[in-house]
Design an enzyme around this catalytic site. Sequence first.
Site, mmCIF file in Angstrom:
data_model
loop_
_atom_site.group_PDB
_atom_site.id
_atom_site.type_symbol
_atom_site.label_atom_id
_atom_site.label_comp_id
_atom_site.label_asym_id
_atom_site.label_seq_id
_atom_site.Cartn_x
_atom_site.Cartn_y
_atom_site.Cartn_z
ATOM 1 N N ALA A 147 0.827 -1.209 0.000
ATOM 2 C CA ALA A 147 0.000 0.000 0.000
ATOM 3 C C ALA A 147 0.859 1.257 0.000
ATOM 4 O O ALA A 147 0.569 2.226 -0.717
ATOM 5 C CB ALA A 147 -0.935 -0.010 1.207
ATOM 6 N N TYR A 148 1.923 1.245 0.777
ATOM 7 C CA TYR A 148 2.839 2.382 0.817
ATOM 8 C C TYR A 148 3.505 2.574 -0.543
ATOM 9 O O TYR A 148 3.660 3.703 -1.024
ATOM 10 C CB TYR A 148 3.883 2.168 1.907
ATOM 11 C CG TYR A 148 4.854 3.307 2.071
ATOM 12 C CD1 TYR A 148 4.460 4.490 2.687
ATOM 13 C CD2 TYR A 148 6.172 3.209 1.621
ATOM 14 C CE1 TYR A 148 5.351 5.548 2.851
ATOM 15 C CE2 TYR A 148 7.067 4.251 1.773
ATOM 16 C CZ TYR A 148 6.648 5.417 2.384
ATOM 17 O OH TYR A 148 7.527 6.464 2.533
ATOM 18 N N SER A 149 3.873 1.470 -1.187
ATOM 19 C CA SER A 149 4.475 1.545 -2.524
ATOM 20 C C SER A 149 3.499 2.163 -3.508
ATOM 21 O O SER A 149 3.867 3.010 -4.332
ATOM 22 C CB SER A 149 4.889 0.145 -2.997
ATOM 23 O OG SER A 149 5.892 -0.417 -2.160
ATOM 24 N N SER A 152 3.120 5.909 -2.881
ATOM 25 C CA SER A 152 4.320 6.636 -3.303
ATOM 26 C C SER A 152 4.395 6.731 -4.824
ATOM 27 O O SER A 152 4.811 7.759 -5.371
ATOM 28 C CB SER A 152 5.574 5.945 -2.758
ATOM 29 O OG SER A 152 5.577 5.961 -1.340
#
Length: 241
Positions: A147-149, A152
């Site tokens: 999710a962070y990827s 970003s």
Amino acid sequence: MTVTYDFGDKTAIVTGGARGIGRTVATQLVRFGADVWVWDADPVPLDGAHCQAVDVTKPDQIKDAMAEVSVGAAQIDILINNAGYLGSYRGFETLDPAEWQRIIGVNLIGVFEVTHQVLPLMRKMGSGLIVNMGSLAGKEGLPNLAAYSAASAGVIAFTKALSREVCDTGIRVNCVAPGPIDTDLIRRLGNEVVNDMISASPLKRLGSMDEVAGLVLWLCSDASSFNTGAVFDMSGGRARY
């Protein structure tokens, strides 16, 4: 060599500026004369800066903070979209939907919300500098940080798209995509994860917050006047493109 800047006539907003990279950037902007407004959901006083409680996912809070900034400044010259939330280091299948919604909300939607309210003021005065903090995760896609990827990667694409929308003005929009930096946020992942990150780095170390701040300040300076829509790695050689 010591690098110095003169931001004495600039007003800057730094989101997520209470801690970590954001605080280091805000501190350096203050050091070089900028009138700095730190927005953070959990503000911590910073000498020489104005600190406001702002959740970047809440448009009403952004609007109220903007009103306060406008009382003290005629314009906004610099916006650093730094507020972020890493979330848990775990496989996507075990990630609670509420957590990935928060990750996307803070890291991507928060950039939209803040920029949506600041950009019209910059367009009105015909100039401005926006630096969005992305991540190496957005370029490479890191396992256990899906999710962070994704968030970003969205920040990177948004930077490129927005820069082209405002290329007929004096507004420049760039992105900094750090790899693992020595912050509490990274250290909380645990020694095993951190050691793996160091092993994967050609320079065999974490980056420092001062190194990231140095790049951000350069992007806010006249020395970087031909850069817009660019993504600058801070990965110690780890980024492959």
